[in-house]
Design a protein around this motif. Structure first.
Motif, PDB file in Angstrom:
ATOM      1  N   ALA A  68     106.140  59.553  20.383  1.00  0.00           N
ATOM      2  CA  ALA A  68     105.150  58.787  19.613  1.00  0.00           C
ATOM      3  C   ALA A  68     105.741  57.529  18.993  1.00  0.00           C
ATOM      4  O   ALA A  68     105.008  56.730  18.413  1.00  0.00           O
ATOM      5  CB  ALA A  68     104.572  59.682  18.511  1.00  0.00           C
ATOM      6  N   MET A  69     107.031  57.337  19.120  1.00  0.00           N
ATOM      7  CA  MET A  69     107.687  56.208  18.459  1.00  0.00           C
ATOM      8  C   MET A  69     107.296  54.870  19.089  1.00  0.00           C
ATOM      9  O   MET A  69     106.997  54.789  20.278  1.00  0.00           O
ATOM     10  CB  MET A  69     109.223  56.351  18.550  1.00  0.00           C
ATOM     11  CG  MET A  69     109.805  57.355  17.601  1.00  0.00           C
ATOM     12  SD  MET A  69     111.584  57.586  17.891  1.00  0.00           S
ATOM     13  CE  MET A  69     112.184  55.908  17.751  1.00  0.00           C
ATOM     14  N   THR A  70     107.313  53.852  18.260  1.00  0.00           N
ATOM     15  CA  THR A  70     107.143  52.478  18.738  1.00  0.00           C
ATOM     16  C   THR A  70     108.476  51.987  19.279  1.00  0.00           C
ATOM     17  O   THR A  70     109.520  52.185  18.658  1.00  0.00           O
ATOM     18  CB  THR A  70     106.688  51.560  17.587  1.00  0.00           C
ATOM     19  OG1 THR A  70     105.456  52.045  17.075  1.00  0.00           O
ATOM     20  CG2 THR A  70     106.526  50.131  18.063  1.00  0.00           C
ATOM     21  N   SER A  71     108.441  51.367  20.408  1.00  0.00           N
ATOM     22  CA  SER A  71     109.675  50.862  21.010  1.00  0.00           C
ATOM     23  C   SER A  71     110.367  49.876  20.062  1.00  0.00           C
ATOM     24  O   SER A  71     109.719  49.037  19.434  1.00  0.00           O
ATOM     25  CB  SER A  71     109.369  50.156  22.330  1.00  0.00           C
ATOM     26  OG  SER A  71     110.507  49.487  22.806  1.00  0.00           O
ATOM     27  N   PRO A  72     111.701  49.980  19.952  1.00  0.00           N
ATOM     28  CA  PRO A  72     112.423  49.012  19.110  1.00  0.00           C
ATOM     29  C   PRO A  72     112.501  47.623  19.749  1.00  0.00           C
ATOM     30  O   PRO A  72     112.904  46.658  19.108  1.00  0.00           O
ATOM     31  CB  PRO A  72     113.826  49.631  18.991  1.00  0.00           C
ATOM     32  CG  PRO A  72     113.969  50.469  20.215  1.00  0.00           C
ATOM     33  CD  PRO A  72     112.597  50.998  20.515  1.00  0.00           C
ATOM     34  N   TYR A  73     112.105  47.544  21.002  1.00  0.00           N
ATOM     35  CA  TYR A  73     112.154  46.270  21.715  1.00  0.00           C
ATOM     36  C   TYR A  73     110.761  45.662  21.787  1.00  0.00           C
ATOM     37  O   TYR A  73     109.765  46.334  21.589  1.00  0.00           O
ATOM     38  CB  TYR A  73     112.726  46.483  23.117  1.00  0.00           C
ATOM     39  CG  TYR A  73     114.006  47.280  23.119  1.00  0.00           C
ATOM     40  CD1 TYR A  73     115.198  46.721  22.662  1.00  0.00           C
ATOM     41  CD2 TYR A  73     114.011  48.618  23.530  1.00  0.00           C
ATOM     42  CE1 TYR A  73     116.370  47.460  22.633  1.00  0.00           C
ATOM     43  CE2 TYR A  73     115.181  49.365  23.505  1.00  0.00           C
ATOM     44  CZ  TYR A  73     116.357  48.782  23.054  1.00  0.00           C
ATOM     45  OH  TYR A  73     117.513  49.526  23.017  1.00  0.00           O
ATOM     46  N   GLY A  74     110.689  44.394  22.075  1.00  0.00           N
ATOM     47  CA  GLY A  74     109.390  43.748  22.188  1.00  0.00           C
ATOM     48  C   GLY A  74     109.413  42.358  21.579  1.00  0.00           C
ATOM     49  O   GLY A  74     110.457  41.828  21.189  1.00  0.00           O
TER      50      GLY A  74
END
Length: 790
Positions: free
Chosen positions: A90-96
């Protein structure tokens, strides 16, 4: 002495050596070289949750087969928690990519494009096209998002949900280009056939009329850009979606070499496909601009770059060869647009590695205006300078007129601003130190950056006004501080280590004067039971006057044997005489053991090592095994003069580049080095890769002088001391062929004071503890027998 007595004597010495180790050191080769897990659990890959409340990192106290993800909440810094599989999914990616005010972030996951909302702390899927979506970007109107899919550019309106395809890019050639022109013979046959047969003439005419009618009445086809046999390596959509830059690449790495794997599970020898050799990289990269309003594409023109036809200085060493002054091949990076989309810059590098241009791209016609040219008769490199396909530290300030970049113009890599409207360039940092990984703060009013200002052996994190000024030092732990800043910039997660202490995780409020709080304590009891040395950081004067940095391990007077060992780090451009935990941790522990046994050990940051500026970096240009080797010799002279070392008792060892230096030392400096262990060493630079070697030695066919004076295989007749060669047989970096060729050379020269140990299952970086153990037991045996035996 007959062979039997000789063998018995050496066996006795070897047993004595083992006893010496057991009596005088708590360490053993077997202990040092076992699976590194014995040392403990240490954090890596640090990142923050988007709400700045949670620190995530890889950790493995439970000794799972691979590292596990753990977390620490800012609200409870004393508790380390394992992240559950459900939470991880469920985590948001640390990249982006964040928008301008850092409130929304685009990222892709399993082929879908998602939008994270910081205020709501939720993510929603925007689109899933069933394949990889690349380079998602907010446009100037942040309701619109551009991305790359299947080699074409698209824009998604997040408010209306409409999707628009901006480009029609296809491989191959246009239809008219595909129509083959008949040969003279076939054209004659066709004309004759039409003149003889009436019905054929009528049908040909009717087909022609039908095609003309269809073309006249059909809807006009969208403009299509055909990229032929080249690959689309990247698309960049401008902030206003009026221009799109297209990076095109034609890869040709030349003839690949094969590395035989003799222990394949099949029972057969299988060839592993590996790299080509230096001089065979024919990769071509170009940049095109798609002007949407004009509905056309044009290629960026690099022919007007200043100095594009300049010949390198080394050509003067070949007066009998005719050198043609022609436009050099270059690699153009992807364009970087200003925030308002009105301007764009590119980074251009010459393939001969001598020039780097930062240029303003005229989006209307593809021409370039040079803003900054960096010329280096050795090769362009250094922290933040960038390599082939990227510009390193390069971008725009929000004012849409200043660009920032790093340059070695002063001799050290520093951060610069340049006003593209006036051409005025300003150094934001200066001094005999280097800058690493600068980035703008959320409000774009400050820089965060890491530097070696305190000293080349330390790294600290700073904050500085965007237009330059005094730097505020934000870290205070000695050693190296790798800072992961929280998204709201209020906190720092610091990964720190010292010379004798592996990496641990610390927490500190940004700007606070308080000491950082340690969050992890990963050392095992077994590791802590030994009193690991803090090597003394010294400098000594080289023969040419340069001050050479080194780490020194000095034994207790009661066990000192007046012998010395020189350890040579690998990679060439790497730093090891510093104050943090070494990536050569096995060698660090081995050096501790050697010191216990009475050896004095020196570890030198020889010429070409990282961390000391441009002149140090390029000190080996066109002569590897020159100053980088003489630095080792001068280091030994320093030990002889200051630490009572017997010149008849000096050994040397190292792997990869360190193995290469060891060979050059045994072949060319036999009066200094009596024994050496060369691990996975390059023996002939003409057989190494292009990207690394061509920088330093140019290409073999163009600069053979540089290769012949830099390759150990040409100097093997100079071997007098005892040489141990060790190499993995499935090494896809420095191929086993290197030592096979050297072995044959030593045989032909009639040398008998060397031996070769091979490791059938190992590549360049050894993996198996049994291989590491065998390798270093042989090294210890070599030094004990060759340096200490009377």
């Amino acid at each position: 002495m007959n062979k039997t007595l000789h063998a018995l004597l050496f066996a006795f010495i070897a047993l004595g050596s083992t006893a010496l180790i057991a009596q005088t050191s708590a360490l053993s080769v077997e202990k040092i070289m076992q699976d590194p897990k014995w040392m403990g659990t240490f954090p890596d890959r640090i990142n923050w949750g988007p709400q700045s409340k949670t620190i995530y990192f890889n950790y493995n106290p439970e000794e799972n087969p691979s590292d596990s993800l753990y977390k620490i909440e800012v609200s409870n810094l004393d508790q380390i928690q394992k992240v559950s599989l459900a939470e991880r999914k469920a985590m948001t990616s640390p990249y982006g990519t964040w928008n301008q005010d850092e409130t929304k972030k685009l990222y892709s996951e399993d082929g879908a494009l998602l939008l994270y909302d910081l205020k709501k702390d939720t993510s929603k899927e925007l689109i899933d096209l069933g394949g990889r979506l690349g380079n998602p970007t907010f446009l100037a109107d942040e309701a619109q998002i551009a991305f790359e899919y299947d080699d074409n550019a698209y824009v998604l309106n997040t408010e209306t949900g409409t999707l628009k395809k901006l480009t029609n890019i296809q491989s191959g050639k246009a239809r008219e280009s595909r129509e083959e022109k008949l040969s003279e013979k076939n054209q004659w046959l066709k004309d004759e056939n039409l003149s003889l047969l009436q019905i054929v003439r009528e049908r040909e005419k009717q087909d022609s009329l039908s095609r003309a009618y269809r073309e006249m009445t059909a809807d006009p086809e969208p403009y299509t850009f055909y990229h032929g046999d080249k690959q689309v390596a990247g698309l960049q959509v401008g902030p206003k979606a009026d221009f799109i830059t297209i990076m095109l690449m034609e890869r040709d790495r030349g003839e690949s070499t094969d590395v035989p794997n003799y222990v394949d599970a099949s029972g057969y020898t299988k060839n592993l496909r590996a790299r080509s050799k230096v001089g065979e990289d024919k990769t071509e990269v170009s940049l095109a601009v798609y002007n949407i309003k004009k509905d056309t594409v044009y290629t960026v023109d690099t022919s007007t770059l200043p100095g594009i036809t300049d010949l390198p200085d080394y050509t003067k060493d070949y007066p009998d060869k005719e050198w043609e002054e022609k436009e050099r091949e270059v690699i153009v990076s992807q364009a970087i647009f200003s925030e308002d989309g009105s301007k764009a810059i590119v980074n251009v590098r010459s393939k001969d590695n001598k020039d780097r241009w930062i240029a303003l791209l005229d989006l209307e016609d593809g021409s370039l205006e040079t803003l900054d040219r960096q010329r280096d008769e050795a090769w362009i490199a250094g922290p933040g300078i960038g390599w082939s396909f990227g510009g390193g530290t390069l971008g725009w300030l929000p004012d849409n007129k200043h660009i920032y970049f790093q340059s070695e113009a002063s001799g050290y890599s520093h951060l610069y601003l340049l006003d593209v409207t006036t051409g005025t360039k300003k150094a934001l940092t200066e001094g005999e130190y280097e800058v690493f990984d600068p980035f703008l703060s959320n409000d774009k009013k400050s820089w965060f950056l890491t530097t070696s200002e305190v000293g080349p052996g330390e790294r600290h994190f700073y904050k500085m006004p965007v237009m330059g000024g005094s730097m505020q030092k934000l870290t205070n732990l000695p050693g190296n501080n790798e800072v992961s800043l929280s998204p709201d910039e209020k906190y720092m997660a610091i990964r720190n280590s010292f010379s004798n202490k592996p990496w641990e995780l610390y927490f500190k409020k940004t700007g606070s004067s308080k000491d950082a709080q340690q969050l992890t304590s990963g050392q095992s009891e077994a590791f802590q039971s030994y009193d690991w040395r803090v090597p003394e950081n010294i400098t000594f004067k080289a023969d040419d006057g340069a001050m050479v940095p080194a780490r020194l391990y000095v034994p207790e007077a009661s066990v000192k044997n007046n012998a010395a060992v020189v350890f040579v780090h690998g990679a060439g451009y790497l730093q090891n005489a510093h104050k943090w935990w070494s990536s050569y941790f096995r060698e660090y522990m081995f050096n501790n053991m050697l010191t216990d046994l009475g050896y004095t050990v020196i570890d030198i940051d020889y010429r070409a090592s990282a961390g000391y500026g441009r002149d140090w970096r390029t000190g080996i240009y066109r002569h590897m095994g020159g100053k980088d080797l003489s630095d080792q010799v001068d280091g030994v002279e320093y030990l002889v003069e200051n630490y009572d070392i017997d010149l008849e008792k000096v050994g040397i060892y190292g792997g990869s580049y360190g193995g290469f230096i060891t060979l050059m030392a045994l072949f060319n400096e036999s009066e200094t080095f009596k024994a050496g262990a060369a691990l996975r060493s390059v023996t002939d630079w003409a057989h190494y890769n292009h990207g690394y070697t061509a920088n330093i030695l140019n290409e073999p066919s163009q600069d053979p002088i540089a290769y012949k004076r830099s390759s150990p295989i040409y100097f093997a007749e100079g071997l007098e001391g005892d040489l141990l060669i060790e190499h993995g047989m499935v090494d896809t970096n420095v191929h086993f062929q290197d030592v096979v060729r050297l072995t044959q050379r030593l045989i032909e020269l009639g040398k008998d004071n060397w031996e070769l140990a091979v490791y059938p299952v190992e590549s360049h970086g050894f993996i198996e503890p049994s291989s590491w153990t065998d390798e270093y037991k042989r090294i210890l045996k070599l030094f004990n027998e060759s340096l200490l035996a009377e």
